[in-house]
Design a protein around this motif. Structure first.
Motif, PDB file in Angstrom:
ATOM      1  N   ILE A 277      41.917  61.143 -34.232  1.00 44.40           N
ATOM      2  CA  ILE A 277      43.001  61.813 -33.526  1.00 44.40           C
ATOM      3  C   ILE A 277      44.334  61.269 -34.025  1.00 44.40           C
ATOM      4  CG2 ILE A 277      44.066  62.196 -31.278  1.00 44.40           C
ATOM      5  CD1 ILE A 277      41.294  62.064 -30.060  1.00 44.40           C
ATOM      6  N   LEU A 278      45.181  62.200 -34.457  1.00 43.16           N
ATOM      7  CA  LEU A 278      46.449  61.799 -35.046  1.00 43.16           C
ATOM      8  C   LEU A 278      47.522  61.660 -33.977  1.00 43.16           C
ATOM      9  CD1 LEU A 278      46.364  64.074 -38.208  1.00 43.16           C
ATOM     10  CD2 LEU A 278      45.650  61.682 -37.992  1.00 43.16           C
ATOM     11  N   ASP A 279      48.687  61.193 -34.391  1.00 46.79           N
ATOM     12  CA  ASP A 279      49.800  61.018 -33.462  1.00 46.79           C
ATOM     13  C   ASP A 279      50.250  62.363 -32.903  1.00 46.79           C
ATOM     14  OD1 ASP A 279      49.605  58.411 -34.229  1.00 46.79           O
ATOM     15  OD2 ASP A 279      51.367  58.447 -35.542  1.00 46.79           O
ATOM     16  N   GLN A 309      47.936  54.585 -26.881  1.00 49.64           N
ATOM     17  CA  GLN A 309      48.341  53.213 -26.532  1.00 49.64           C
ATOM     18  C   GLN A 309      49.744  52.841 -27.001  1.00 49.64           C
ATOM     19  OE1 GLN A 309      45.977  51.133 -24.772  1.00 49.64           O
ATOM     20  NE2 GLN A 309      45.218  53.233 -24.569  1.00 49.64           N
ATOM     21  N   GLY A 310      50.408  53.765 -27.722  1.00 47.24           N
ATOM     22  CA  GLY A 310      51.732  53.441 -28.251  1.00 47.24           C
ATOM     23  C   GLY A 310      52.681  54.614 -28.144  1.00 47.24           C
ATOM     24  N   LEU A 311      54.001  54.300 -28.098  1.00 51.43           N
ATOM     25  CA  LEU A 311      55.051  55.321 -28.061  1.00 51.43           C
ATOM     26  C   LEU A 311      56.150  54.909 -29.022  1.00 51.43           C
ATOM     27  CD1 LEU A 311      56.625  57.757 -26.814  1.00 51.43           C
ATOM     28  CD2 LEU A 311      57.625  56.107 -25.226  1.00 51.43           C
ATOM     29  N   GLN A 376      68.666  58.753 -16.923  1.00 54.69           N
ATOM     30  CA  GLN A 376      69.478  59.623 -17.778  1.00 54.69           C
ATOM     31  C   GLN A 376      68.591  60.558 -18.563  1.00 54.69           C
ATOM     32  OE1 GLN A 376      72.663  58.102 -20.212  1.00 54.69           O
ATOM     33  NE2 GLN A 376      72.716  56.172 -19.047  1.00 54.69           N
ATOM     34  N   THR A 377      69.092  61.780 -18.780  1.00 46.82           N
ATOM     35  CA  THR A 377      68.416  62.748 -19.638  1.00 46.82           C
ATOM     36  C   THR A 377      69.141  62.800 -20.975  1.00 46.82           C
ATOM     37  OG1 THR A 377      67.709  64.055 -17.735  1.00 46.82           O
ATOM     38  CG2 THR A 377      67.696  65.136 -19.889  1.00 46.82           C
ATOM     39  N   ILE A 378      68.396  62.575 -22.034  1.00 49.85           N
ATOM     40  CA  ILE A 378      68.991  62.511 -23.369  1.00 49.85           C
ATOM     41  C   ILE A 378      68.133  63.308 -24.339  1.00 49.85           C
ATOM     42  CG2 ILE A 378      69.941  60.211 -22.918  1.00 49.85           C
ATOM     43  CD1 ILE A 378      67.687  59.077 -24.690  1.00 49.85           C
ATOM     44  N   ASN A 379      68.622  63.468 -25.563  1.00 53.64           N
ATOM     45  CA  ASN A 379      67.832  64.033 -26.652  1.00 53.64           C
ATOM     46  C   ASN A 379      67.308  62.888 -27.502  1.00 53.64           C
ATOM     47  OD1 ASN A 379      68.187  66.855 -26.138  1.00 53.64           O
ATOM     48  ND2 ASN A 379      70.322  66.617 -26.796  1.00 53.64           N
ATOM     49  N   ALA A 380      66.006  62.851 -27.707  1.00 58.10           N
ATOM     50  CA  ALA A 380      65.397  61.779 -28.483  1.00 58.10           C
ATOM     51  C   ALA A 380      64.071  62.250 -29.052  1.00 58.10           C
ATOM     52  CB  ALA A 380      65.192  60.535 -27.620  1.00 58.10           C
ATOM     53  N   GLY A 381      63.595  61.547 -30.072  1.00 58.05           N
ATOM     54  CA  GLY A 381      62.278  61.836 -30.639  1.00 58.05           C
ATOM     55  C   GLY A 381      61.202  61.037 -29.925  1.00 58.05           C
ATOM     56  N   VAL A 382      60.099  61.710 -29.542  1.00 58.41           N
ATOM     57  CA  VAL A 382      59.006  61.058 -28.813  1.00 58.41           C
ATOM     58  C   VAL A 382      57.711  61.295 -29.565  1.00 58.41           C
ATOM     59  CG1 VAL A 382      57.702  60.976 -26.671  1.00 58.41           C
ATOM     60  CG2 VAL A 382      60.181  61.294 -26.597  1.00 58.41           C
ATOM     61  N   THR A 383      57.049  60.210 -29.970  1.00 56.68           N
ATOM     62  CA  THR A 383      55.760  60.311 -30.656  1.00 56.68           C
ATOM     63  C   THR A 383      54.761  59.382 -29.988  1.00 56.68           C
ATOM     64  OG1 THR A 383      56.842  60.783 -32.780  1.00 56.68           O
ATOM     65  CG2 THR A 383      54.557  60.065 -32.844  1.00 56.68           C
ATOM     66  N   LEU A 384      53.677  59.967 -29.441  1.00 56.86           N
ATOM     67  CA  LEU A 384      52.585  59.163 -28.891  1.00 56.86           C
ATOM     68  C   LEU A 384      51.646  58.799 -30.029  1.00 56.86           C
ATOM     69  CD1 LEU A 384      51.916  61.122 -25.588  1.00 56.86           C
ATOM     70  CD2 LEU A 384      52.677  58.752 -25.759  1.00 56.86           C
ATOM     71  N   THR A 474      53.169  58.306 -40.516  1.00 56.98           N
ATOM     72  CA  THR A 474      51.925  59.038 -40.747  1.00 56.98           C
ATOM     73  C   THR A 474      52.205  60.388 -41.392  1.00 56.98           C
ATOM     74  OG1 THR A 474      51.972  60.104 -38.588  1.00 56.98           O
ATOM     75  CG2 THR A 474      50.954  57.931 -38.698  1.00 56.98           C
ATOM     76  N   SER A 475      51.142  61.027 -41.830  1.00 56.75           N
ATOM     77  CA  SER A 475      51.277  62.324 -42.495  1.00 56.75           C
ATOM     78  C   SER A 475      51.829  63.395 -41.568  1.00 56.75           C
ATOM     79  CB  SER A 475      49.922  62.763 -43.055  1.00 56.75           C
ATOM     80  OG  SER A 475      48.968  62.858 -42.007  1.00 56.75           O
ATOM     81  N   LYS A 476      51.700  63.190 -40.248  1.00 57.46           N
ATOM     82  CA  LYS A 476      52.211  64.158 -39.278  1.00 57.46           C
ATOM     83  C   LYS A 476      53.620  63.794 -38.772  1.00 57.46           C
ATOM     84  CE  LYS A 476      48.414  66.579 -39.300  1.00 57.46           C
ATOM     85  NZ  LYS A 476      48.397  67.943 -39.876  1.00 57.46           N
ATOM     86  N   GLY A 477      54.239  62.812 -39.383  1.00 57.45           N
ATOM     87  CA  GLY A 477      55.587  62.429 -38.977  1.00 57.45           C
ATOM     88  C   GLY A 477      55.650  61.344 -37.933  1.00 57.45           C
ATOM     89  N   GLY A 478      54.513  60.850 -37.496  1.00 59.01           N
ATOM     90  CA  GLY A 478      54.492  59.789 -36.502  1.00 59.01           C
ATOM     91  C   GLY A 478      54.658  58.419 -37.134  1.00 59.01           C
ATOM     92  N   VAL A 479      54.566  57.399 -36.304  1.00 62.36           N
ATOM     93  CA  VAL A 479      54.719  56.020 -36.762  1.00 62.36           C
ATOM     94  C   VAL A 479      53.489  55.232 -36.357  1.00 62.36           C
ATOM     95  CG1 VAL A 479      56.031  53.891 -36.499  1.00 62.36           C
ATOM     96  CG2 VAL A 479      57.225  56.061 -36.689  1.00 62.36           C
ATOM     97  N   SER A 480      52.934  54.507 -37.306  1.00 61.71           N
ATOM     98  CA  SER A 480      51.800  53.641 -37.000  1.00 61.71           C
ATOM     99  C   SER A 480      52.088  52.245 -37.526  1.00 61.71           C
ATOM    100  CB  SER A 480      50.511  54.204 -37.617  1.00 61.71           C
ATOM    101  OG  SER A 480      50.607  54.188 -39.033  1.00 61.71           O
ATOM    102  N   GLU A 481      51.121  51.373 -37.352  1.00 61.29           N
ATOM    103  CA  GLU A 481      51.312  49.955 -37.644  1.00 61.29           C
ATOM    104  C   GLU A 481      51.318  49.674 -39.143  1.00 61.29           C
ATOM    105  OE1 GLU A 481      48.141  47.034 -36.656  1.00 61.29           O
ATOM    106  OE2 GLU A 481      49.586  46.419 -35.117  1.00 61.29           O
TER     107      GLU A 481
END
Length: 935
Positions: A277-279, A309-311, A376-384, A474-481
């Protein structure tokens, strides 16, 4: 250390040599092969009772036992008495004007930052004079030990030990640059009086955490300047045909011959081996909540969101509003980072799904969460990311066996537990899934060996900085270790830098998925106290085009804990400064204090915070390393009375203030005294053996009258000038701003845009009123000076001081009427010369009074041509008796010519035992017409 002054010609008042010596006798022996017959040696002051000229072995021993100032006066062949002008040759007070315009002796490489024109920073001043701060400056302390830093929770923390100056201070405010340190999160400052242990809570000022341990003594490696550790890997295979099989195999779907690139026992780096399962990248507005949760609504339906387990939070700028006084200020803090997730809850909304993501230890990842006081409500990138059902095999491994078709790894599950998950896949392998995978061969690239020769070193510290964080996209634009290992080796060296003993090896692994810059500190205790050499490299690194593993060796230092806890004569500062956000660097060191120096009141009383120039003068005069005078050599009552006179005249104690940092080893006490008295509109002088000051102010009465009876015949000349000296059209005074201690200027002029101003640089003036008044006094002196005179006077001129008002008869004019008073009969005076007085003019007689003043009285013609009649009695009885050394002298002038007889004595030089040449300029109250315009 003793000072020896050699006066080769006592008639030349300002010509002498000066040396600092340990042994006076040894110095004199080297200076004079044969000691001059007419020379005398005086101790501390030139007086017969202080004559210590050695003539016997016993007197030589006595001279060697003395300490202080020694004056060697070489007299001419004709014996002369020790007159006060010889003393003045050494201790003559410089004029106000001289000090106001006097440039620095030379530009000092180790000048105190308090005296720098701008960009003041805390610096080490090797060999520099410990600052002697007087008055009320914004003081920038000196570093008295090498600063050092470590990383705590990824943030840079710098420790400093500083010295404000000698003596005691009253601290009013502490800032870092222009920001109060109390407003800087994580910063700690403590200030300690002289003699107080610096690891206690006994402070005169403190903020932040207390300092309970002694600061380290460190020696930095000069060879380390932020070098980047080079990537250890060489990429040998990149392919999407690679797959992995339980329990330890790397295989290929294509014809790759692994034996061409790898061998048994090679260390390899596996990159991009992420499966399952990818990000999950969520889009939409994000709510940042004070309870460390992130809320987002998205149309993406995630199965089992709790498995993440990560954001990764990117571009998360939150608005911070604070009140500064009555003004609301807005700033922004970035709470981006890779966070550990404690849980994700999911609920359905009309437009999709509502996710609440709870963060674990958010402050440890990014301390900026502490500033969030409102949701606060803001614009940000969120990757699980970091899903529990994913398989991430990217890591560093060792090869056990290589064939043409596969690589067998040594116990990979001990390195990465995700290898066990392969057992649950079809065929126990990832053959059904593809990914872009790289195989790198690890080869270490060292920085070093480098040596630190610190004799008492107990430990060695390495500071590593990750400028871009440590992460993989990651290949899907997420961030991993991502990960890497720092490998460090060190070994003891002797005093010559020759290594000996064992080489100690330590490795430190870093695994993170953070885009935020951070630092890490590693410290090792040395097995043997002394010098050390070291080297460091990067190993087992995850490397690929989409991986950030940059790391720099920012600093390496050896250290020890010193035993020195107190500084007897200095006010010492300890500080702990936190690095700025983003760059994670400690900005230039600009810790500064608004303070007032505390001095013993009147030289002997209780310590009192003061800006008084008089108290500064008394302190320096008594100080063992500056004036080295005794209390009996300072006329304290007169100095205080004169200071009071200045304050009352101007209507403000600002007129007597003095604020300056003395940092020059070559500055004499006379020069320091001149700076102080100049700022107070005074001059220093000696009266007998006592130090006094004299206030320059408008003078109603003259001190002396000079006519043909006390002037050398044909010695006088007068010069009348037109226009200003050197064409000046204004005076520009440079002084210290009371707001921020920068150097500012003020121009006194009668034109709006002067083009040719006289430049005056002051020392010790730190208020606008003092500076402006000084500027106008000097400009008025230029503007209103039109007449000068020079003549040789008899020995009564010895009592004069600079800027004394005197009356001078123009003996080049045949109409001048002057002489002595021969007799007094009531209001009738019999004179030594006949007078010529018309009935139409008004006349005044100027009489020299025995109290060193001149009485001016209107007169009328008497019965005889050598008599005049006073319109009132003189202030004191006139001296006319036979046998008196000096009789009353006089001058008669027409009323409209009174002003042309008044002068200020500006310079006096010795001509003979009984005569002095005086240079004077016309006196006028107009010099002081702006004195009450600014106070």
């Amino acid at each position: 250390m003793n000072r020896v002054f050699i006066i080769a010609d006592p008639f030349k008042k300002n010509e002498y040599t000066y040396s600092e010596v340990d042994d006076v006798c040894e110095y004199l022996q080297k200076e004079f092969k044969t000691f001059p017959e007419k020379a005398r040696v005086y101790h501390n002051t030139i007086a017969r009772k202080n004559d210590v000229t050695p003539t016997t072995v016993r007197s030589i021993q006595k001279l060697q036992s003395l300490e202080g100032d020694f004056y060697v006066v070489i007299y001419p062949d004709e014996p002369i008495s020790i007159a006060i002008w010889i003393v003045m040759a050494i201790t003559a007070a410089f004029s106000i004007y001289t000090y106001a315009t006097m440039p620095k002796i030379k530009a000092q490489a180790n000048e105190s930052p308090n005296n720098e024109l701008g960009d003041r920073q805390n610096q080490v001043r090797l060999g520099g004079r410990v600052p002697e701060i007087l008055g009320n400056p914004n003081a920038t302390p000196d570093l008295i030990a090498n600063p050092y830093f470590v990383y705590e929770n990824g943030r840079k923390i710098e420790y400093q030990l500083l010295c404000i100056g000698v003596g005691y201070f009253e601290i009013h405010r502490c800032r870092d640059g222009e920001t109060d340190v109390e407003d800087i999160s994580g910063t700690s400052v403590a200030v300690f009086d002289p003699g107080v242990a610096i690891n206690t809570n006994n402070t005169i000022y403190s903020t932040g955490e207390a300092f309970t341990d002694l600061p380290l003594a460190v020696s930095h490696s000069d060879s380390i300047n932020g070098q980047s550790l080079q990537e250890p890997n060489d990429t040998l295979i990149e392919s999407s045909d690679l797959y992995f099989e339980h329990p330890n195999l790397i295989k290929s779907r294509s014809t790759i011959d692994f034996t061409q690139t790898f061998a048994k026992d090679d260390n390899i780096e596996l990159i991009g081996a992420d499966f399952g399962i990818l990000d999950a990248v969520l889009s939409g507005q994000v709510m940042i909540k004070t309870n460390k949760t992130v809320v987002i609504e998205s149309d993406l339906d995630l199965l089992n969101p709790n498995n993440y387990q990560g954001l990764l939070l990117t571009g998360a700028l939150v608005e911070i509003r604070t009140m500064v006084g009555l003004t609301e200020q807005v700033s922004y803090k970035d709470v981006s980072g890779q966070y550990q997730v404690s849980g994700v809850s999911k609920s359905t909304t009309a437009n999709g799904f509502h996710y609440v993501i709870s963060l674990l230890n958010a402050l440890n990842v990014n301390p900026n969460w502490q500033f969030i006081k409102n949701d606060q409500t803001i614009n940000a990138g969120v990757t699980l990311n970091k899903n529990t059902n994913s398989i991430i095999l990217s890591d560093s491994y060792s090869i056990d066996r290589v064939t043409t078709t596969q690589i067998e790894l040594k116990n990979p599950s001990l390195v990465n537990s995700d290898w066990a998950k392969l057992n649950g896949l079809p065929n126990q392998s990832t053959i059904a899934q593809t990914a872009d995978i790289a195989l790198d061969k690890i080869t270490n690239k060292w920085v070093g060996w480098h040596t630190i020769l610190m004799r008492d070193a107990e430990s060695i510290t390495f500071n590593l900085f990750f400028p871009n964080g440590l992460w993989r996209q990651t290949s899907k634009g997420g961030v991993s270790e991502a990960w890497q290992t720092a490998l460090i080796e060190y070994q003891s060296v002797d005093v010559d830098g020759v290594p000996f003993g064992n080489v100690y090896t330590h490795s430190k692994e870093y695994r993170k998925s953070e885009k935020v810059p951070f630092g890490e500190t590693i410290t090792f205790s040395l097995p043997i106290i002394g010098g050390v050499r070291f080297r460091i490299c990067k190993t087992n690194v995850r490397i690929a085009p989409n991986v950030q593993t940059d790391v720099k060796v920012e600093d390496v230092f050896a250290s020890m804990t010193p035993q020195k806890a107190t500084y007897e004569n200095w006010t010492v500062v300890r500080s702990k400064v936190v690095g700025t956000d983003g760059a994670m660097s400690v900005k230039s060191r600009k810790l500064n204090f608004n303070l007032i120096r505390k001095l013993k009141h009147n030289g002997e009383g209780a310590l009192t915070a003061t800006t008084s120039g008089a108290q500064a003068l008394i302190h320096l005069a008594l100080d063992a390393k500056n004036g080295r005078r005794t209390i009996n050599e300072i006329d304290i009552n007169q100095i205080l009375a004169e200071e009071k006179l200045v304050s009352e005249y101007f209507g403000s104690t600002d007129a007597t203030g003095f604020t300056h940092t003395i940092d020059d080893n070559n500055l004499s006490f006379e020069e320091m005294a001149g700076m102080i008295t100049s700022s107070m509109f005074c001059e220093g002088y000696r009266f007998g053996s006592k130090l006094r000051i004299d206030f320059e102010k408008p003078q109603e009465n003259a001190v002396l009258l000079f006519n043909h009876r006390n002037k050398v015949i044909k010695s006088g000349k007068r010069t009348r000038s037109s226009g200003n000296k050197d064409g000046y059209d204004g005076v520009e005074v440079e002084y210290t701003s009371p707001i921020d201690d920068t150097r500012v200027t003020y121009i006194a002029s009668d034109v709006e845009f002067p083009l040719n101003t006289m430049q005056i640089k002051t020392s010790g003036i730190r208020n606008d009123a003092q500076a402006k008044t000084r500027a106008w006094r000097e400009w008025n002196k230029i503007k209103y000076q039109y007449l000068s005179c020079e003549f040789t006077a008899m020995d009564e001129s010895e009592i004069l001081r600079r800027n004394n008002k005197i009356l001078v008869a123009d003996n080049s004019n045949l109409k001048t009427q002057d002489g002595e008073v021969l007799a007094v009969d009531g209001l009738v005076l019999t004179l030594s010369q006949e007078t010529e007085m018309t009935e139409t003019d008004e006349y005044f007689i100027q009489l020299q009074i025995k109290d060193a003043t001149v009485d001016i009285i209107e007169v009328r013609p008497g019965e005889f041509t050598d008599q005049v009649i006073l319109t009132r009695p003189p202030l004191l009885p006139l001296v006319v008796e036979e046998g008196k050394f000096i009789k009353t002298t006089y001058q008669i002038v027409v009323a409209e010519e009174l002003a042309t007889t008044a002068f200020i004595m500006s310079e006096m030089s010795r001509q003979s035992d009984t005569t002095n040449t005086l240079k004077c300029v016309n006196y006028t109250d107009q010099y002081y017409e702006k004195d009450h315009s600014f106070f």
